[in-house]
Design a protein around this motif. Sequence first.
Motif, PDB file in Angstrom:
ATOM      1  N   LEU A  68       0.953  -1.202  -0.144  1.00  0.00           N
ATOM      2  CA  LEU A  68       0.218   0.046   0.074  1.00  0.00           C
ATOM      3  C   LEU A  68       0.907   1.269  -0.027  1.00  0.00           C
ATOM      4  CD1 LEU A  68      -2.297  -1.215   2.787  1.00  0.00           C
ATOM      5  CD2 LEU A  68      -2.943  -0.957   0.493  1.00  0.00           C
ATOM      6  N   GLN A  69       0.703   2.315  -0.930  1.00  0.00           N
ATOM      7  CA  GLN A  69       1.473   3.232  -1.142  1.00  0.00           C
ATOM      8  C   GLN A  69       0.905   4.469  -1.142  1.00  0.00           C
ATOM      9  OE1 GLN A  69       3.294   2.077  -4.769  1.00  0.00           O
ATOM     10  NE2 GLN A  69       4.751   0.626  -3.929  1.00  0.00           N
ATOM     11  N   ASP A  70      -0.463   4.529  -0.824  1.00  0.00           N
ATOM     12  CA  ASP A  70      -1.207   5.835  -1.043  1.00  0.00           C
ATOM     13  C   ASP A  70      -0.992   6.637   0.264  1.00  0.00           C
ATOM     14  OD1 ASP A  70      -3.290   7.857  -1.276  1.00  0.00           O
ATOM     15  OD2 ASP A  70      -4.592   6.708  -2.288  1.00  0.00           O
ATOM     16  N   SER A  71      -0.241   7.558   0.257  1.00  0.00           N
ATOM     17  CA  SER A  71      -0.086   8.421   1.280  1.00  0.00           C
ATOM     18  C   SER A  71      -1.278   9.063   2.014  1.00  0.00           C
ATOM     19  CB  SER A  71       1.045   9.733   1.208  1.00  0.00           C
ATOM     20  OG  SER A  71       0.606  10.428   0.220  1.00  0.00           O
ATOM     21  N   THR A  72      -2.243   9.050   1.231  1.00  0.00           N
ATOM     22  CA  THR A  72      -3.519   9.697   1.906  1.00  0.00           C
ATOM     23  C   THR A  72      -4.335   8.904   2.820  1.00  0.00           C
ATOM     24  OG1 THR A  72      -5.162   9.247   0.115  1.00  0.00           O
ATOM     25  CG2 THR A  72      -3.812  11.087  -0.214  1.00  0.00           C
ATOM     26  N   LEU A  73      -3.818   7.592   3.118  1.00  0.00           N
ATOM     27  CA  LEU A  73      -4.406   6.598   3.723  1.00  0.00           C
ATOM     28  C   LEU A  73      -3.592   6.056   4.878  1.00  0.00           C
ATOM     29  CD1 LEU A  73      -5.949   4.402   0.943  1.00  0.00           C
ATOM     30  CD2 LEU A  73      -7.127   5.991   2.162  1.00  0.00           C
ATOM     31  N   VAL A  74      -4.082   5.456   5.892  1.00  0.00           N
ATOM     32  CA  VAL A  74      -3.442   4.873   7.235  1.00  0.00           C
ATOM     33  C   VAL A  74      -3.568   3.754   7.005  1.00  0.00           C
ATOM     34  CG1 VAL A  74      -3.547   4.985   9.715  1.00  0.00           C
ATOM     35  CG2 VAL A  74      -3.969   7.044   8.581  1.00  0.00           C
ATOM     36  N   ALA A  75      -2.335   2.909   7.232  1.00  0.00           N
ATOM     37  CA  ALA A  75      -2.452   1.589   7.100  1.00  0.00           C
ATOM     38  C   ALA A  75      -1.987   0.773   8.280  1.00  0.00           C
ATOM     39  CB  ALA A  75      -1.578   0.908   5.863  1.00  0.00           C
ATOM     40  N   LYS A  76      -2.447  -0.171   8.893  1.00  0.00           N
ATOM     41  CA  LYS A  76      -2.012  -1.016  10.017  1.00  0.00           C
ATOM     42  C   LYS A  76      -2.016  -2.632   9.545  1.00  0.00           C
ATOM     43  CE  LYS A  76      -2.955  -2.517  14.773  1.00  0.00           C
ATOM     44  NZ  LYS A  76      -3.857  -2.371  15.806  1.00  0.00           N
ATOM     45  N   ARG A  77      -0.936  -3.145   9.689  1.00  0.00           N
ATOM     46  CA  ARG A  77      -0.875  -4.516   9.322  1.00  0.00           C
ATOM     47  C   ARG A  77      -1.594  -5.236  10.382  1.00  0.00           C
ATOM     48  NH1 ARG A  77       4.566  -7.982   7.957  1.00  0.00           N
ATOM     49  NH2 ARG A  77       4.742  -6.548   6.462  1.00  0.00           N
ATOM     50  N   VAL A  78      -2.603  -6.408   9.754  1.00  0.00           N
ATOM     51  CA  VAL A  78      -3.374  -6.938  10.634  1.00  0.00           C
ATOM     52  C   VAL A  78      -3.146  -8.512  10.331  1.00  0.00           C
ATOM     53  CG1 VAL A  78      -5.085  -5.192  11.070  1.00  0.00           C
ATOM     54  CG2 VAL A  78      -5.292  -6.969   9.178  1.00  0.00           C
ATOM     55  N   GLY A  79      -2.447  -8.891   9.381  1.00  0.00           N
ATOM     56  CA  GLY A  79      -2.168 -10.451   9.058  1.00  0.00           C
ATOM     57  C   GLY A  79      -1.175 -10.646   7.909  1.00  0.00           C
ATOM     58  N   VAL A  80      -0.907 -11.755   7.496  1.00  0.00           N
ATOM     59  CA  VAL A  80      -0.409 -12.021   6.583  1.00  0.00           C
ATOM     60  C   VAL A  80      -0.911 -13.139   5.497  1.00  0.00           C
ATOM     61  CG1 VAL A  80       1.840 -13.157   5.789  1.00  0.00           C
ATOM     62  CG2 VAL A  80       1.891 -11.768   7.551  1.00  0.00           C
ATOM     63  N   TYR A  81      -0.978 -12.776   4.300  1.00  0.00           N
ATOM     64  CA  TYR A  81      -1.526 -13.524   3.243  1.00  0.00           C
ATOM     65  C   TYR A  81      -0.441 -14.616   2.732  1.00  0.00           C
ATOM     66  CZ  TYR A  81      -2.844 -15.322  -1.498  1.00  0.00           C
ATOM     67  OH  TYR A  81      -3.250 -16.021  -2.505  1.00  0.00           O
ATOM     68  N   SER A  91      -3.461  -5.660   5.408  1.00  0.00           N
ATOM     69  CA  SER A  91      -3.570  -4.129   5.902  1.00  0.00           C
ATOM     70  C   SER A  91      -5.019  -4.011   6.249  1.00  0.00           C
ATOM     71  CB  SER A  91      -2.753  -3.103   5.505  1.00  0.00           C
ATOM     72  OG  SER A  91      -1.557  -3.616   4.990  1.00  0.00           O
ATOM     73  N   ALA A  92      -5.161  -3.017   7.250  1.00  0.00           N
ATOM     74  CA  ALA A  92      -6.458  -2.344   7.522  1.00  0.00           C
ATOM     75  C   ALA A  92      -6.269  -1.143   7.114  1.00  0.00           C
ATOM     76  CB  ALA A  92      -7.010  -2.457   9.032  1.00  0.00           C
ATOM     77  N   ILE A  93      -6.884  -0.304   6.074  1.00  0.00           N
ATOM     78  CA  ILE A  93      -6.496   0.953   5.671  1.00  0.00           C
ATOM     79  C   ILE A  93      -7.789   1.805   6.087  1.00  0.00           C
ATOM     80  CG2 ILE A  93      -4.814   0.070   4.057  1.00  0.00           C
ATOM     81  CD1 ILE A  93      -6.845   0.466   1.835  1.00  0.00           C
ATOM     82  N   TYR A  94      -7.564   2.908   6.204  1.00  0.00           N
ATOM     83  CA  TYR A  94      -8.737   3.907   6.388  1.00  0.00           C
ATOM     84  C   TYR A  94      -8.126   5.451   5.989  1.00  0.00           C
ATOM     85  CZ  TYR A  94      -6.350   3.229  10.999  1.00  0.00           C
ATOM     86  OH  TYR A  94      -5.322   3.214  11.845  1.00  0.00           O
ATOM     87  N   PRO A  95      -8.954   6.237   5.816  1.00  0.00           N
ATOM     88  CA  PRO A  95      -8.778   7.786   5.581  1.00  0.00           C
ATOM     89  C   PRO A  95      -8.025   8.448   6.667  1.00  0.00           C
ATOM     90  CG  PRO A  95     -10.814   7.182   4.518  1.00  0.00           C
ATOM     91  CD  PRO A  95     -10.419   5.983   5.344  1.00  0.00           C
ATOM     92  N   HIS A  96      -7.184   9.536   6.564  1.00  0.00           N
ATOM     93  CA  HIS A  96      -6.574  10.117   8.050  1.00  0.00           C
ATOM     94  C   HIS A  96      -7.653  10.421   8.726  1.00  0.00           C
ATOM     95  CE1 HIS A  96      -2.360  10.004   7.174  1.00  0.00           C
ATOM     96  NE2 HIS A  96      -2.653  10.041   5.797  1.00  0.00           N
ATOM     97  N   ASN A  97      -8.898  11.150   8.296  1.00  0.00           N
ATOM     98  CA  ASN A  97      -9.959  11.842   9.178  1.00  0.00           C
ATOM     99  C   ASN A  97     -10.754  10.568   9.726  1.00  0.00           C
ATOM    100  OD1 ASN A  97     -11.193  10.518   6.958  1.00  0.00           O
ATOM    101  ND2 ASN A  97     -12.478  12.493   6.506  1.00  0.00           N
ATOM    102  N   ARG A  98     -10.396   9.175   9.654  1.00  0.00           N
ATOM    103  CA  ARG A  98     -11.233   8.319  10.562  1.00  0.00           C
ATOM    104  C   ARG A  98     -10.349   7.513  11.742  1.00  0.00           C
ATOM    105  NH1 ARG A  98     -14.411  10.127   7.791  1.00  0.00           N
ATOM    106  NH2 ARG A  98     -16.076   9.366   6.521  1.00  0.00           N
ATOM    107  N   HIS A  99      -9.099   7.988  11.919  1.00  0.00           N
ATOM    108  CA  HIS A  99      -8.138   7.590  12.581  1.00  0.00           C
ATOM    109  C   HIS A  99      -8.396   7.600  14.224  1.00  0.00           C
ATOM    110  CE1 HIS A  99      -6.184  11.351  13.082  1.00  0.00           C
ATOM    111  NE2 HIS A  99      -5.571  10.847  14.167  1.00  0.00           N
ATOM    112  N   LEU A 100      -9.347   8.722  14.304  1.00  0.00           N
ATOM    113  CA  LEU A 100      -9.857   9.230  15.736  1.00  0.00           C
ATOM    114  C   LEU A 100     -11.170   8.495  16.045  1.00  0.00           C
ATOM    115  CD1 LEU A 100      -9.240  12.962  16.005  1.00  0.00           C
ATOM    116  CD2 LEU A 100      -8.038  10.885  17.227  1.00  0.00           C
ATOM    117  N   SER A 101     -11.946   7.778  14.846  1.00  0.00           N
ATOM    118  CA  SER A 101     -13.045   7.140  15.111  1.00  0.00           C
ATOM    119  C   SER A 101     -13.103   5.805  16.120  1.00  0.00           C
ATOM    120  CB  SER A 101     -13.542   6.580  13.981  1.00  0.00           C
ATOM    121  OG  SER A 101     -14.619   5.972  13.976  1.00  0.00           O
TER     122      SER A 101
END
Length: 334
Positions: free
Chosen positions: A148-161, A270-280
């Motif tokens: 994942l390379q989109d800098s507008t998104l926040v990414a957290k690794r949650v597992g491995v395929y 990865s779990a990815i989400y927009p920056h404005n969702r990181h406080l949700s």
Amino acid sequence: MDIVQAMKVFARVVETKSFTRTAETLNMPRGRVTVIIQSLEAHLNTRLLQRTTRSLNLTPDGSAYYERCARVLADIDDIERSFLDKKRSPRGKLRVDMPGALGRLIVMPALRDFHKQYPEIDLRLGLGDKSLDLVQEGIDCAIRIGTLQDSTLVAKRVGVYQGVTVASPQYLRNAGTPRTLAELANHRTLNYYYGRSGRTMSFTFEVDGKVVEIRMHGSIAVNDAEAYLVGALNDLGIVQGPRFMALPYLESGALVEILSQWKPRPLPISAIYPHNRHLSAAVRAFVDWIAKLFHNSPLLSSTPETDARCGPASIDAEDADAVDLAGDEAAPIA
């Protein structure tokens, strides 16, 4: 002028299609609603609404402004809730998107546990391989596979395929079992193609720490992971798919793993989400829950060995945007 209040009034006018109903729902005089809309149009130097005695319609500028207002007001609500709800359990609407097979086989059977922990979260779960823009589509969180390379998104690794190369016993009896990667040239496959670009997936193998890509021959192609494995079960050729999907068939003997000394490289989930969702609070709750779910699944959990091997997906440059936002070109898992 209070621009946030003006945006709220304008959005309510659009939604109710009435100045009078807007005034009633916001508990303010109708004349005040009129003044706020007129002041907003003057501030923006554009007409937002076309008003007649019988109808109320958006202008093109008004339509564009309303879409932006709705997102901004939703973000404000999210920010407020994230602080107000710190001492309360997560609640509210949550829209999540993920690959179909992962959702159907791993997540859906465990959702009862999620609902039990977070009964006040109204979850809408989308399953499929369609590439979606999270911001434009209003998606709070997505589960994706690959780099994942989109800098507008926040990414957290949650597992491995983890992938596996398999074929049916009947196919191997008829065509022989390949012992080297070079021998794959004498075999056929049921191809998997990516719905967004139409590109056919190549097989990948780790050889001495490097990824080797092999283009297989096949005259049939599908873009569904479950159909892909069904094709292998019906002797259509060698396939390379998700280990968590293939495991029951490997255990029953309906499929046989081949070339196990050269495995596909593991890919990050990865779990990815927009920056404005990181406080949700709802997003945080879901991401933490699914990370624990995958951690407890041996076929999806991260280990020192898989982490050492886990690298970026082998992706053509023209497909990079699809992987950045959707990850649907990293593995046949939709």
